[in-house]
Write a protein that holds these residues in place. Sequence first.
Motif, short mmCIF file in Angstrom:
data_model
loop_
_atom_site.label_atom_id
_atom_site.label_comp_id
_atom_site.label_asym_id
_atom_site.label_seq_id
_atom_site.Cartn_x
_atom_site.Cartn_y
_atom_site.Cartn_z
N ALA A 228 -31.59 48.60 -87.89
CA ALA A 228 -30.49 47.74 -87.36
C ALA A 228 -29.63 46.75 -88.30
O ALA A 228 -30.50 46.53 -89.14
CB ALA A 228 -31.00 47.28 -86.05
N ILE B 54 -20.63 54.96 -89.78
CA ILE B 54 -20.59 54.06 -88.48
C ILE B 54 -19.21 53.95 -87.78
O ILE B 54 -18.28 53.33 -88.37
CB ILE B 54 -21.16 52.71 -88.99
CG1 ILE B 54 -22.47 52.74 -89.57
CG2 ILE B 54 -21.07 51.80 -87.65
CD1 ILE B 54 -22.87 51.46 -90.21
N ILE B 55 -19.20 54.74 -86.55
CA ILE B 55 -18.01 54.79 -85.78
C ILE B 55 -18.02 53.40 -84.83
O ILE B 55 -18.78 53.57 -84.13
CB ILE B 55 -17.77 55.90 -85.49
CG1 ILE B 55 -17.69 57.20 -86.46
CG2 ILE B 55 -16.45 56.14 -84.56
CD1 ILE B 55 -17.58 58.66 -86.02
N ASN C 255 -26.41 55.97 -81.08
CA ASN C 255 -27.31 55.16 -80.94
C ASN C 255 -28.73 55.38 -81.13
O ASN C 255 -29.00 56.53 -81.31
CB ASN C 255 -27.39 54.70 -79.19
CG ASN C 255 -26.22 54.05 -78.60
OD1 ASN C 255 -25.16 54.82 -78.64
ND2 ASN C 255 -26.43 53.00 -78.44
#
Lengths: 350, 276
Positions: free
Chosen positions: B33, B48-49, B3
């Motif tokens: 984002a 990106i997991i 995050n």
Amino acid sequence: MAHNKDVLHEVVLSPQGVPLPPHLREMDILAAKSINGDGGGTYAPASPIVIGGEGLHFDNKGTIAGGIETGSQALPGALSLVDTWPQHGYRTRRVVFPIRDALWSTIENFSNIASSAVGSTAVTQHVGTYFYHSSGALQVERPLNLICPLDYFRFPTGGKIVSITLNFRVGFRPTAVPTIPMSFTLMGRAAAVTTTAVAVTRIDPWAPFNVYKEDDLVLASNYNPALGSALAFRKSNAGSATSGGTEPAGFATAVNGTLVTEGGITWHCISLSSSVNVQNWVKTKKYSIPATPDLYYNSGQPQAISTFANNVFETVTRDFDYVLFIQDAMNTRNIYHSLVVEFETTEYRP
Amino acid sequence: MSNFVRVWSDDILVRGYITGAELRDLDENTYHAIDGDNGGVWNPTSKIIVNGEGVVFASPKSSIDGASVDVTATSSFPFVFGRGTEDDYFGFSEDTTHPQPKILTMLRRALTPDYHEITNYAVSPSTAFGIRPFALGARFAHVLKVYNGAPSLDTVDLNFTVHALHVSLPSEIPMMRIIAVSNDGDEVIVLRVPDSDTDSDGFVKIANPVDPLSWFGVGVQTFTYTCNVAHKIDVSKYTYYAEFIAENGNNAQVNAVTFGSCLCSFSGVTIFDGRN
């Protein structure tokens, strides 16, 4: 469009810069459009979201409801499965195996091949295989064991065999119905590299005081692949009966076709091949002989009989070769067309 | 990184003001984002997991371009193809430019009304091997390997060799046809519409030599049998055969032709289900 707009870029570069309500309003709108990585949600982007760089990583199971395509020639992306097999929903699949060849006892001096016309030059029907004596003459009724090889690579590895159906026809109307029923089963065979490294797993040895039902198979205690004396016995009479305390003495001297009586059980010797390990994959099916020659002959039209897997479904493995075992009475020139095998599968394996 | 780091702590309202730097960080986060409404292109510096409930690709336009996507078994979540239809194996697009799938069948053991009329023949690995008729007009059929589910079998290339020099051309050149036979042996579908090149049973001559030398001594010859009957390959119901008639009539010879192999070409294959 790629990144969101850098709304405040120029404003905050200036020491006197003050973000105005429209700037905050625009930031709010852009934040609202952003994908929520914590709460998730549904998005319908107006253009594809393209992820390059280090890409994505999915730890958990995802779903591609709309399908997915790998790349083009210009962008040759591929989907690679690493140490796993593609899977699909639980299915029962059928494969037709043509019967076109067989191994048989050389002592019998039979030719095994084949007919696509049975004497006719109009090869349009009746494609199949029948077995006849090299003299061409019909034979006195007697059992002949035939081992028909089936195409190895057509058996799906990992699949489970559910049932088999033999398609055949009686090629010659006999004057009387045969007394020896045709029977068949599907077997997996492994080469006996050493005689002790492999064990017969599907045909159990004869056991004392055991209840046997019709078509049950047992192995005699003298089963010895190295000596080529593999003997199996099928309970050939109807109903259930209990074995005695010791193995029937007749097992030791039986040859192919010998009937051995043990109390209420009639054991029918179906000598298997030598130097192989045999798995009996499905219950041996004995053809129920119709009451009359006409019914048996059925005007030479197709007949089909099915049998089902043993209680424990066997998984197809490349460790075995698969053969159809047929016992033919040799006196009606039966034509064997195909074996239809049903598998249960959930994955594709080459 | 996962995050973004929150720009404001929960007590920011107590402090009573917002700095430009804080707004700048907020703007920077928004800039990075992923835009779920408009889409776009991102090149993250680390993966990106996605964990938790995972991801649903609902659009039929989803694609994998330029690089491979690996699906590993270590996660215990193998790649599962869709449920609900019979043809739910993995596949590729109908408009793909993937090469036309082909399967080669070596001819080795045929069905024939008379076993003595043909034989399997191998001279050496470097010379022709296959099936040789030992009777004039011998008729035999060989099972073909196929792609199950293929919308059509387009062509079958027969490779054969003529070994014997004939005084004159045989009056009846060998013929072949392709048939689908039902599992009970009763239904036979000839996969070619009769035309000027076929006889009434769909057989076509495998060559049209002009003289004995063009029949013999030209090495391996190839004849293409064209299938043009609409028939979806279905190995749960049919077995597919190439059927042959050896040369016959005046000047014909036995043991003169070796039928070596058949190469089947399919089109429109969109699934691979392992049955062939």
